[in-house]
Write a protein that holds these residues in place. Structure first.
Motif, mmCIF file in Angstrom:
data_model
loop_
_atom_site.group_PDB
_atom_site.id
_atom_site.type_symbol
_atom_site.label_atom_id
_atom_site.label_comp_id
_atom_site.label_asym_id
_atom_site.label_seq_id
_atom_site.Cartn_x
_atom_site.Cartn_y
_atom_site.Cartn_z
ATOM 1 N N VAL A 10 52.409 -15.904 -29.642
ATOM 2 C CA VAL A 10 52.616 -15.809 -27.930
ATOM 3 C C VAL A 10 52.338 -16.855 -27.313
ATOM 4 N N LEU A 11 50.943 -17.075 -27.662
ATOM 5 C CA LEU A 11 50.576 -17.967 -26.506
ATOM 6 C C LEU A 11 50.488 -19.249 -26.286
ATOM 7 N N GLN A 12 50.646 -19.099 -27.864
ATOM 8 C CA GLN A 12 50.424 -21.050 -28.198
ATOM 9 C C GLN A 12 49.577 -21.506 -28.144
ATOM 10 N N VAL A 13 48.209 -20.193 -28.224
ATOM 11 C CA VAL A 13 46.718 -20.988 -29.003
ATOM 12 C C VAL A 13 46.893 -20.669 -29.946
ATOM 13 N N SER A 14 45.418 -21.535 -30.711
ATOM 14 C CA SER A 14 44.528 -20.456 -31.691
ATOM 15 C C SER A 14 44.462 -19.255 -31.361
ATOM 16 N N GLU A 15 44.169 -18.874 -32.793
ATOM 17 C CA GLU A 15 42.775 -17.266 -32.495
ATOM 18 C C GLU A 15 41.813 -17.755 -32.737
ATOM 19 N N ARG A 16 41.597 -19.148 -32.166
ATOM 20 C CA ARG A 16 40.041 -18.982 -32.149
ATOM 21 C C ARG A 16 39.542 -19.383 -30.378
ATOM 22 N N THR A 17 41.077 -19.542 -29.505
ATOM 23 C CA THR A 17 40.560 -19.903 -28.616
ATOM 24 C C THR A 17 41.103 -18.200 -27.649
ATOM 25 N N LEU A 18 41.583 -17.422 -28.211
ATOM 26 C CA LEU A 18 42.048 -16.556 -27.831
ATOM 27 C C LEU A 18 41.356 -15.522 -28.555
ATOM 28 N N ARG A 19 39.908 -15.000 -28.856
ATOM 29 C CA ARG A 19 38.933 -15.117 -28.846
ATOM 30 C C ARG A 19 37.907 -15.208 -27.986
ATOM 31 N N ARG A 20 38.065 -16.598 -28.222
ATOM 32 C CA ARG A 20 37.555 -17.246 -26.061
ATOM 33 C C ARG A 20 38.362 -16.656 -24.697
ATOM 34 N N LEU A 21 39.325 -16.560 -25.190
ATOM 35 C CA LEU A 21 39.918 -16.107 -23.988
ATOM 36 C C LEU A 21 39.571 -14.247 -24.368
ATOM 37 N N ILE A 22 39.157 -14.022 -24.666
ATOM 38 C CA ILE A 22 38.801 -12.100 -25.107
ATOM 39 C C ILE A 22 36.904 -12.264 -24.124
#
Length: 62
Positions: A10-22
């Motif tokens: 949905v955010l058009q990012v990788s899961e790794r980037t999502l973990r960084r955002l969290i």
């Protein structure tokens, strides 16, 4: 409820980037259901509509 994989798409990012955002607190914390992390679709939609503000920060005019 969205999985990490679905939210990343949905955010058009990788899961790794999502973990960084969290980790950096730039996205709302997930709800843990057992071992799984989930985000409510309605809350994510509202967050996106508001321009993806950093959780916990007051927006100007509020």
């Amino acid at each position: 409820m969205l999985t990490a994989e679905q939210l990343a798409k949905v955010l058009q990012v990788s899961e790794r980037t999502l973990r960084r955002l969290i980790s950096s607190g730039k996205i709302m914390s997930p709800t843990r259901i057992g071992r799984q992390l989930r985000w409510p679709l309605v809350e994510i939609s509202k967050w996106i509509e508001q321009g993806c503000p950093v959780p916990g920060r007051l927006r100007k005019g509020n």
